[in-house]
Design a protein around this motif. Structure first.
Motif, PDB file in Angstrom:
ATOM      1  N   LYS A 302       0.643  -1.235  -0.087  1.00  0.00           N
ATOM      2  CA  LYS A 302       0.000   0.092   0.072  1.00  0.00           C
ATOM      3  C   LYS A 302       0.807   1.248   0.054  1.00  0.00           C
ATOM      4  CE  LYS A 302      -4.250  -1.766   2.043  1.00  0.00           C
ATOM      5  NZ  LYS A 302      -5.129  -1.638   3.211  1.00  0.00           N
ATOM      6  N   THR A 303       1.904   1.186   0.607  1.00  0.00           N
ATOM      7  CA  THR A 303       2.982   2.270   0.756  1.00  0.00           C
ATOM      8  C   THR A 303       3.338   2.580  -0.613  1.00  0.00           C
ATOM      9  OG1 THR A 303       3.451   1.915   3.205  1.00  0.00           O
ATOM     10  CG2 THR A 303       4.983   3.303   1.768  1.00  0.00           C
ATOM     11  N   GLN A 304       3.898   1.446  -1.418  1.00  0.00           N
ATOM     12  CA  GLN A 304       4.372   1.576  -2.628  1.00  0.00           C
ATOM     13  C   GLN A 304       3.380   2.096  -3.659  1.00  0.00           C
ATOM     14  OE1 GLN A 304       5.813  -2.435  -3.331  1.00  0.00           O
ATOM     15  NE2 GLN A 304       7.979  -1.778  -2.908  1.00  0.00           N
ATOM     16  N   LYS A 305       2.284   1.713  -3.461  1.00  0.00           N
ATOM     17  CA  LYS A 305       0.971   2.009  -4.314  1.00  0.00           C
ATOM     18  C   LYS A 305       0.695   3.483  -4.270  1.00  0.00           C
ATOM     19  CE  LYS A 305      -3.973   1.793  -5.238  1.00  0.00           C
ATOM     20  NZ  LYS A 305      -5.145   0.696  -4.971  1.00  0.00           N
ATOM     21  N   TYR A 306       0.506   3.892  -2.931  1.00  0.00           N
ATOM     22  CA  TYR A 306       0.075   5.256  -2.584  1.00  0.00           C
ATOM     23  C   TYR A 306       1.299   6.372  -3.041  1.00  0.00           C
ATOM     24  CZ  TYR A 306      -3.436   3.621   0.525  1.00  0.00           C
ATOM     25  OH  TYR A 306      -4.197   2.654   1.096  1.00  0.00           O
ATOM     26  N   ASP A 352      -0.507  -8.916  -4.728  1.00  0.00           N
ATOM     27  CA  ASP A 352      -0.898  -7.606  -4.589  1.00  0.00           C
ATOM     28  C   ASP A 352       0.063  -6.736  -5.533  1.00  0.00           C
ATOM     29  OD1 ASP A 352       1.712  -7.898  -3.169  1.00  0.00           O
ATOM     30  OD2 ASP A 352       1.100  -7.984  -1.201  1.00  0.00           O
ATOM     31  N   SER A 353       0.965  -7.347  -6.370  1.00  0.00           N
ATOM     32  CA  SER A 353       1.906  -6.590  -7.082  1.00  0.00           C
ATOM     33  C   SER A 353       1.315  -5.938  -8.171  1.00  0.00           C
ATOM     34  CB  SER A 353       3.059  -7.656  -7.581  1.00  0.00           C
ATOM     35  OG  SER A 353       2.443  -8.537  -8.681  1.00  0.00           O
ATOM     36  N   ARG A 354      -0.146  -6.750  -8.702  1.00  0.00           N
ATOM     37  CA  ARG A 354      -0.892  -6.149  -9.702  1.00  0.00           C
ATOM     38  C   ARG A 354      -1.042  -4.679  -9.477  1.00  0.00           C
ATOM     39  NH1 ARG A 354      -4.287  -7.601 -13.894  1.00  0.00           N
ATOM     40  NH2 ARG A 354      -6.117  -6.450 -14.026  1.00  0.00           N
ATOM     41  N   THR A 355      -1.589  -4.512  -8.555  1.00  0.00           N
ATOM     42  CA  THR A 355      -1.963  -2.992  -8.199  1.00  0.00           C
ATOM     43  C   THR A 355      -1.047  -2.085  -8.399  1.00  0.00           C
ATOM     44  OG1 THR A 355      -1.948  -3.198  -5.978  1.00  0.00           O
ATOM     45  CG2 THR A 355      -4.079  -3.561  -6.660  1.00  0.00           C
ATOM     46  N   ASN A 405      -6.033   3.163 -20.477  1.00  0.00           N
ATOM     47  CA  ASN A 405      -6.356   2.324 -19.453  1.00  0.00           C
ATOM     48  C   ASN A 405      -5.053   1.576 -19.515  1.00  0.00           C
ATOM     49  OD1 ASN A 405      -7.086   0.085 -17.749  1.00  0.00           O
ATOM     50  ND2 ASN A 405      -8.939  -0.547 -19.135  1.00  0.00           N
ATOM     51  N   PRO A 406      -4.385   1.686 -18.171  1.00  0.00           N
ATOM     52  CA  PRO A 406      -3.186   1.129 -17.852  1.00  0.00           C
ATOM     53  C   PRO A 406      -3.285  -0.400 -17.959  1.00  0.00           C
ATOM     54  CG  PRO A 406      -4.213   1.816 -15.823  1.00  0.00           C
ATOM     55  CD  PRO A 406      -4.936   2.499 -17.184  1.00  0.00           C
ATOM     56  N   ARG A 407      -4.535  -1.117 -17.766  1.00  0.00           N
ATOM     57  CA  ARG A 407      -4.581  -2.639 -17.634  1.00  0.00           C
ATOM     58  C   ARG A 407      -4.464  -3.208 -18.812  1.00  0.00           C
ATOM     59  NH1 ARG A 407      -8.491  -0.654 -14.326  1.00  0.00           N
ATOM     60  NH2 ARG A 407      -9.064  -1.679 -12.281  1.00  0.00           N
ATOM     61  N   SER A 409      -1.881  -2.412 -21.108  1.00  0.00           N
ATOM     62  CA  SER A 409      -0.246  -2.391 -21.046  1.00  0.00           C
ATOM     63  C   SER A 409       0.144  -3.500 -20.156  1.00  0.00           C
ATOM     64  CB  SER A 409       0.256  -1.196 -21.266  1.00  0.00           C
ATOM     65  OG  SER A 409      -0.119  -0.196 -20.171  1.00  0.00           O
ATOM     66  N   LEU A 410      -0.664  -3.724 -18.956  1.00  0.00           N
ATOM     67  CA  LEU A 410      -0.107  -4.374 -18.002  1.00  0.00           C
ATOM     68  C   LEU A 410       0.656  -5.616 -18.144  1.00  0.00           C
ATOM     69  CD1 LEU A 410       0.210  -4.699 -14.715  1.00  0.00           C
ATOM     70  CD2 LEU A 410      -1.926  -5.830 -14.752  1.00  0.00           C
ATOM     71  N   SER A 411       0.089  -6.504 -18.938  1.00  0.00           N
ATOM     72  CA  SER A 411       0.745  -7.866 -19.435  1.00  0.00           C
ATOM     73  C   SER A 411       2.094  -7.628 -20.108  1.00  0.00           C
ATOM     74  CB  SER A 411      -0.214  -8.651 -20.070  1.00  0.00           C
ATOM     75  OG  SER A 411      -0.779  -8.005 -21.519  1.00  0.00           O
ATOM     76  N   ILE A 412       2.081  -6.831 -20.864  1.00  0.00           N
ATOM     77  CA  ILE A 412       3.367  -6.501 -21.876  1.00  0.00           C
ATOM     78  C   ILE A 412       4.474  -5.994 -20.750  1.00  0.00           C
ATOM     79  CG2 ILE A 412       4.413  -5.177 -23.598  1.00  0.00           C
ATOM     80  CD1 ILE A 412       1.399  -4.976 -24.897  1.00  0.00           C
ATOM     81  N   PHE A 413       4.048  -4.987 -19.880  1.00  0.00           N
ATOM     82  CA  PHE A 413       4.817  -4.477 -18.810  1.00  0.00           C
ATOM     83  C   PHE A 413       5.439  -5.556 -17.825  1.00  0.00           C
ATOM     84  CE2 PHE A 413       5.603  -1.774 -15.029  1.00  0.00           C
ATOM     85  CZ  PHE A 413       6.662  -1.083 -15.195  1.00  0.00           C
ATOM     86  N   ARG A 414       4.579  -6.320 -17.515  1.00  0.00           N
ATOM     87  CA  ARG A 414       5.147  -7.495 -16.736  1.00  0.00           C
ATOM     88  C   ARG A 414       6.124  -8.397 -17.365  1.00  0.00           C
ATOM     89  NH1 ARG A 414       2.672  -9.938 -12.148  1.00  0.00           N
ATOM     90  NH2 ARG A 414       0.939  -8.693 -12.540  1.00  0.00           N
TER      91      ARG A 414
END
Length: 419
Positions: A302-306, A352-355, A405-407, A409-414
């Motif tokens: 949560k800290t990283q996400k915020y 939780d890495s997805r968010t 929508n960042p979703r 590009s998510l799979s490519i980024f991973r």
């Protein structure tokens, strides 16, 4: 009823009735108020069930369906005796005679603040507008505000008093609207000086609420205390000797999360200028440093996400070119796009890495929008130097450009990070 549980449920039910069936109950308001007075006079225990009844009366009395004069009369009947009692306690400093084991007068004052705060829930319109015939009915709430400030100042070490004061301030934001700002500066000074470590999440949530509700109106009040507040919180976050898994560590984690939400509230509600004001600009590097620490050095997802969300908010809030912020982006954020997910604190395959990766994708999209080829060219060169397939990198930037929508590009980024 002698059955405590049954009594509590009935009080709660009556609160729900009063909120949902308000118009149907108004014809019986005088009778209801008289019965409630009897209950309040006979009830010796200051339980939460009574707070439900005060909320119920507030829902019935607080709307515009009754005239301002009648509303004022009911308000004085319901909360007037409590105001007088609290004023008497404070004037005579009765809480100085409290024992640590049974602080009766402190508890009484806290109950009064909670009861009047609950009663104010029905006053959901801008009652303090100068042209409103209901404006005069704010007098009682303001009087209680002054009493609350006095008891907080008299009892700087009383945690329950501070927490109750913060609750009352939350309620007055909704009740008094912009006129609550006249109290905000005093509250900042008192709470920043007296808050214990465990109080800070509550304190910061209050500041966030005020920033969201009043935006640029908060600027002149918050600006001079912004850096001292950041410095104090940063000192708490860096307290040495905290044992892993202890209650102290959990408190620090909660404060850390609240801190980044606080910075986001300032950045995202037309208050971004506070970061770069004349009095604060000399310290902006230390603020940026805490943002990077939130992104890179803590395991808490949560800290990283915020922290990443904060950078995204700042990117969108800073409309014109800002030398200090742009240097921060170039010197630190560009490198963290790939560096953060590859730190020991980050687990690419954790649930939780997805968010977090989604926020990083959104950060890439915004960097591409505001920095263009400076960002995309630099990142592409860096990734290909690490033997990441050029086609994969190009596909990633294509997705970022074609979709908000960042979703997508998510799979490519991973995949890029895995490479």
């Amino acid at each position: 009823n002698a059955d405590f549980y049954l009594s509590c449920r009935c009080c709660y039910l009556f609160q729900r009735f009063s909120k949902t069936l308000r118009n149907e109950l108004l014809p019986f308001l005088d009778n209801i108020v008289q019965h409630m007075k009897i209950i309040f006079e006979n009830k010796q225990d200051l339980g939460d069930e009574l707070l439900d009844l005060y909320a119920a009366l507030g829902y019935l009395v607080g709307g515009k369906s009754i005239s301002p004069d009648i509303q004022r009369g009911y308000t004085e009947v319901i909360i007037g005796p409590m105001c007088d009692a609290m004023e008497d306690i404070i004037r005579k400093k009765m809480y100085n005679y409290d024992s640590p084991e049974a602080p009766a007068f402190q508890l009484r004052c806290c109950f009064i603040l909670k009861a009047i705060g609950n009663f104010s829930k029905g006053f959901s319109f801008p009652v303090d507008k100068p042209d409103s015939p209901y404006a005069v009915n704010c007098t009682m709430f303001k009087k209680v505000f002054e009493l609350a400030f006095q008891i907080v100042a008299d009892l700087p070490g009383a945690v329950l008093v501070r927490r109750t004061f913060i609750f009352y301030f939350h309620r007055m934001v909704e009740c008094l609207h912009t006129s609550v700002l006249q109290y905000f500066g005093r509250a900042l000074n008192i709470l920043a000086s007296n808050c214990a470590v465990e109080d800070f999440p509550f304190f910061l949530v209050l500041i966030n609420q005020i920033c969201v509700n009043f935006e640029e109106l908060v600027g002149p009040i918050l600006d001079p205390v912004f850096i001292p507040l950041v410095v104090k919180i940063d000192g708490i976050l860096k307290t040495p000797g905290i044992t892993s898994g202890s209650e102290e560590e959990r408190e620090i984690i909660e404060i850390r999360r609240s801190y980044y939400l606080f910075l986001s509230a300032v950045a995202g509600n037309k208050l971004i200028h506070i970061y770069f004001s004349e009095g604060n600009i000399a310290h902006i590097e230390s603020v940026f440093k805490t943002i990077m620490e939130g992104m890179e050095y803590y395991k808490d997802p949560k800290t990283q996400k915020y922290s990443i969300c904060l950078v995204n908010i700042m990117l969108e809030a800073i409309e014109s070119s800002n030398e200090y912020f742009n240097n921060f982006i170039r010197n630190y954020i560009f490198q963290s796009i790939v560096g953060l997910p590859n730190t020991p604190q980050f687990n690419l395959v954790a649930g939780d890495s997805r968010t977090i990766l989604l926020e990083l994708c959104n950060l890439c999209r915004l960097l591409l929008k505001f920095f263009g080829t400076e960002f995309s060219g630099g990142l592409a060169t860096y990734l290909t130097s690490l033997r990441c397939p050029e086609a994969l990198v190009n596909t990633f930037f294509t997705k970022l450009t074609s979709s908000k929508n960042p979703r997508e590009s998510l799979s490519i980024f991973r995949k890029i990070l895995m490479e």
